[in-house]
Each structure stands twice: as C-alpha cells, then as structure tokens.
Enzyme design. Sequence first.
Site, mmCIF file in Angstrom:
data_model
loop_
_atom_site.group_PDB
_atom_site.id
_atom_site.type_symbol
_atom_site.label_atom_id
_atom_site.label_comp_id
_atom_site.label_asym_id
_atom_site.label_seq_id
_atom_site.Cartn_x
_atom_site.Cartn_y
_atom_site.Cartn_z
ATOM 1 N N GLU A 1 0.785 -1.276 -0.101
ATOM 2 C CA GLU A 1 -0.012 -0.108 0.008
ATOM 3 C C GLU A 1 0.899 1.337 0.145
ATOM 4 O O GLU A 1 0.483 2.386 -0.778
ATOM 5 C CB GLU A 1 -0.923 -0.005 1.220
ATOM 6 N N HIS B 1 2.131 2.131 -3.271
ATOM 7 C CA HIS B 1 1.170 3.164 -4.131
ATOM 8 C C HIS B 1 1.426 4.545 -3.991
ATOM 9 O O HIS B 1 1.291 5.127 -4.846
ATOM 10 C CB HIS B 1 -0.479 2.732 -3.860
#
Length: 305
Positions: free
Chosen positions: A143, A146
């Site tokens: 995550e 990203h």
Amino acid sequence: MASTRYASDRGLTSRMLVTMFLLGLVYVVFVTAFFVISPKFGAIALVVALAFLFAQYFFSDKLTMFAMHGRVVSAEEAPELHGVIDRICAMSDAPKPRVAVADTDVPNAFATGRSQKKAVVCVTTGLLRRLDPVELEGVLAHEMAHVAHKDVAVMTIASFLGICAGLITRFGLEWGLWGGFNRRDNDQNTGMILLAVVAVSAVAYAVSFLLTRALSRYRELSADRAAALLTGRPSALASALTKVSGEIARIPTNDLRSAQAFNAFFFTPAFGKGVSVASLFSTHPPLDKRLAQLSKISDQLSRGV
C-alpha cells in the site's frame, strides 16, 4: 520516486502519463461535444466536471475514509500496526502516512491521499485478525508503494471523468424517462439533444472506465514488485494474497457488495461469488499472475540477481 527506496517502475510511470493524456483528450472531446450539441449542456458538463475534479483531488482521502467508516488511530491505540508502518518507513526512507483502521470483517487494506504528506494507509479489522506480522508488513509495504509511486493521486484524477460521465448519463436518462420525454411541450429537437448528451456521456464513461481499469491492474503488479523487493520477503506477500483471497470468498455477499465501490484502491478486490477476477473489467490482475510474479522475484533474490 527519488525520495524513497522503493524500486522505480518506468512502465508504471509511462502508463500513467499515457492514461492521463488519453483521458485528457477524451475530456476535451467530451466537453467540446457538449458545447456543439448545446451550449447550455456544455456549460453544465464543464462546471460539473471541474467541481468533481476539485472534490476528488482535495477531499478524496476524507471521502474514502468516511465511506469505509475508517478512523485514524494513534500509536497508543494501535501500537503493533504503527510499529509495522514505522519499520517500512525506515526501510523505504518514506514519510510516515496517517494510519487508520476500518471496522469491517472484509479483510483488506487501501491507501488514499493526493500526496505523501496527505497519505492515509488504512487496514480493516478483518485483515488485522487474519494476518501475522510478516504478512501484514508485506501488505502495508504494498500500500505504501502506491503512495511512493504517486499512482493513488493519478487514479483519483483519472477516475473523475468516468464519474462525471456516468452521473450525466444516469441523470439524462432519468430526466428523459420521467420528465423530459413525457412533457407535451417538449419538441423533437429537445429529445434529440438529450439523446446526444446521453450518448456522448456513455461513450466517455466507457473509454475512461477501460483506461482506468487497465492502469489499475498494472499498478497492482507494480506495487507487489516494489513491496517484495523492499522487504525482501516476496513469499510473505504471496502468503497474504492467498490468505486474503481465500478469506474474502467466505465473506457474505452483501458485505462484499458494500465494499466493491472501492475495489480499485483495495489490496485485493472485494468480488462477490461467481465474479471472475481475470476479466477485462477487473481492477486487479488475476491472483495467479500476481503469485507468479512474486515467485519469480523470490527466485531472483535467492540467486542474488
């Protein structure tokens, strides 16, 4: 990317640039077509699009957190979760995002925010219950990749045209079915203008939908690769992927449907039963493809490549 130790991905960067260029072209054609059809509808389309772009860019993190019932937690409230984030920040030399938890049994995680300073990494209570610390580290590294790749901001901007076009299509159809076409004082020209507006909006929605889905699938592979290389544990990320995908299949369909709107931002998609992940319209690549990439990275690391 120069400010972090996450592996760069020129393929992702080029795809983001191409996607933004094509979506910008679609947007220009979209608004121009509206002005040609009707200056009134053109002005409305422009105002609506700009309003949604502003709202998505500046408030996407707040809107997503509100919709997912997520809340930011302190280090005192979630020491283990903050500890994992702190380790990833130390490894990646990335600024620490805000840490949040969403109270839902759907095991997943997502990152949102227009920049690293505004980023939020959120995990669900269902994910925390199911993963061990090493697997959780792999998911959170994914995550945070990203955020480092800046694809969260790009996806936020890229999705606004599709949302606007979809809303205009829906409102246009509803107005035509329940109002415009049922009024006797409406002439044929009004009906034709409305049909043209709906048609242009539908085409813009379809094009933007396909472009953003294609980018979304690639960015997931890129984040998997970056997280695996950063942590040096691709097997842990593969284990988390397998476990979460299996657990999602056991979640009640109603719960999955309530989360499907955020599939593009999730670690794994919240698909209902009977939906194929490997379809053209998926936000994520097939699980087998993600696992194959991680297996290849594991072999490379073991050989010192």
